[in-house]
Design a protein around this motif. Structure first.
Motif, PDB file in Angstrom:
ATOM      1  N   ASN A   9       0.820  -1.214   0.000  1.00 20.26           N
ATOM      2  CA  ASN A   9       0.000   0.000   0.000  1.00 20.26           C
ATOM      3  C   ASN A   9       0.852   1.261   0.000  1.00 20.26           C
ATOM      4  N   LYS A  10       1.969   1.229   0.704  1.00 24.41           N
ATOM      5  CA  LYS A  10       2.867   2.387   0.713  1.00 24.41           C
ATOM      6  C   LYS A  10       3.428   2.635  -0.690  1.00 24.41           C
ATOM      7  N   HIS A  12       2.009   1.725  -3.557  1.00 22.78           N
ATOM      8  CA  HIS A  12       0.910   2.208  -4.406  1.00 22.78           C
ATOM      9  C   HIS A  12       0.648   3.694  -4.171  1.00 22.78           C
ATOM     10  N   ARG A  13       0.666   4.131  -2.908  1.00 29.96           N
ATOM     11  CA  ARG A  13       0.463   5.548  -2.613  1.00 29.96           C
ATOM     12  C   ARG A  13       1.576   6.391  -3.243  1.00 29.96           C
ATOM     13  N   ALA A  14       2.805   5.909  -3.157  1.00 32.55           N
ATOM     14  CA  ALA A  14       3.932   6.642  -3.743  1.00 32.55           C
ATOM     15  C   ALA A  14       3.803   6.719  -5.266  1.00 32.55           C
ATOM     16  N   ARG A  16       1.027   6.524  -7.025  1.00 35.52           N
ATOM     17  CA  ARG A  16      -0.092   7.412  -7.355  1.00 35.52           C
ATOM     18  C   ARG A  16       0.305   8.869  -7.143  1.00 35.52           C
ATOM     19  N   GLY A  17       1.159   9.123  -6.144  1.00 40.80           N
ATOM     20  CA  GLY A  17       1.689  10.470  -5.937  1.00 40.80           C
ATOM     21  C   GLY A  17       2.529  10.916  -7.124  1.00 40.80           C
ATOM     22  N   ASP A  78      -7.131  13.303  -4.494  1.00 43.95           N
ATOM     23  CA  ASP A  78      -7.623  11.934  -4.638  1.00 43.95           C
ATOM     24  C   ASP A  78      -7.851  11.488  -6.075  1.00 43.95           C
ATOM     25  N   PHE A  97      -7.487   8.360  -8.291  1.00 43.27           N
ATOM     26  CA  PHE A  97      -6.211   7.648  -8.435  1.00 43.27           C
ATOM     27  C   PHE A  97      -6.352   6.176  -8.051  1.00 43.27           C
ATOM     28  N   ASP A  98      -7.246   5.881  -7.113  1.00 40.88           N
ATOM     29  CA  ASP A  98      -7.463   4.485  -6.703  1.00 40.88           C
ATOM     30  C   ASP A  98      -8.057   3.625  -7.808  1.00 40.88           C
ATOM     31  N   SER A 116      -4.792  -4.990  -7.692  1.00 35.56           N
ATOM     32  CA  SER A 116      -5.797  -4.787  -6.655  1.00 35.56           C
ATOM     33  C   SER A 116      -6.049  -6.094  -5.929  1.00 35.56           C
TER      34      SER A 116
END
Length: 174
Positions: A9-10, A12-14, A16-17, A78, A97-98, A116
């Motif tokens: 998850n970390k 994926h967040r990076a 997407r950032g 988002d 982004f999700d 996913s």
């Protein structure tokens, strides 16, 4: 506090950032050089906004191309909004982004793919295997006949084919 670090998850967040940062730059300055994007997203995501006729055409997944003509590219924390041209019909889209599955810039051979939970859990069939005594299964027939026996369809004893070990050297070119 969890017992583990959720690296997936970390990451994926990076990623997407990174997409958000790139889209913000493009929204402010346009696409530089030959850059263009293929963005595939899940149209079923609850926060995706798109015309009904587009959803009817792409009920689960859609790939958009951000290249020659786009307008109103606005990036939020988002997700992003963009207007694209579909057969001379400008249509606004809102994509969280999700919902993004892939982001590709083929001009520089760069791509991101998001896995996913649904992808990982999708229709993996669980098959029950019978309990097998490994020692019994590997035991060799101690009779005079070196080949193990098996039952044929008629129930008669028939010699089973013996496994043959083949060296890969036999297939090498010299």
């Amino acid at each position: 506090m969890s017992d583990t670090i959720d690296y997936g998850n970390k990451m994926h967040r990076a990623m997407r950032g990174l997409i958000a940062e790139v889209l913000e730059e493009v929204g402010a300055n346009g696409l530089p050089g030959e850059h263009h994007f293929f963005i595939t997203f899940d149209t079923r995501h609850p926060d995706v906004e798109m015309a009904d006729w587009l959803f009817d055409r792409y009920p689960s997944e859609m790939t958009i191309v951000v290249q020659h003509w786009f307008d109103n590219l606005i990036v939020a924390p988002d997700g992003f909004q963009i207007t694209l041209n579909f057969g001379d019909n400008p249509e606004p889209l809102a994509i969280p982004f999700d919902a993004i599955r892939t982001f590709v810039d083929p001009s520089v051979e760069f791509g991101l793919r998001f896995e996913s939970q649904d992808d990982e859990e999708e229709e993996h069939e669980v098959v029950e295997l019978p309990d097998v005594d490994l020692a019994e299964a590997l035991e060799l027939d101690k009779s005079d006949d070196p080949k193990p026996k098996s039952k044929t369809d008629e129930g008669e004893d028939a010699p089973a084919k013996e496994a043959e070990v083949v060296s890969l050297d036999a297939f090498r070119k010299t």
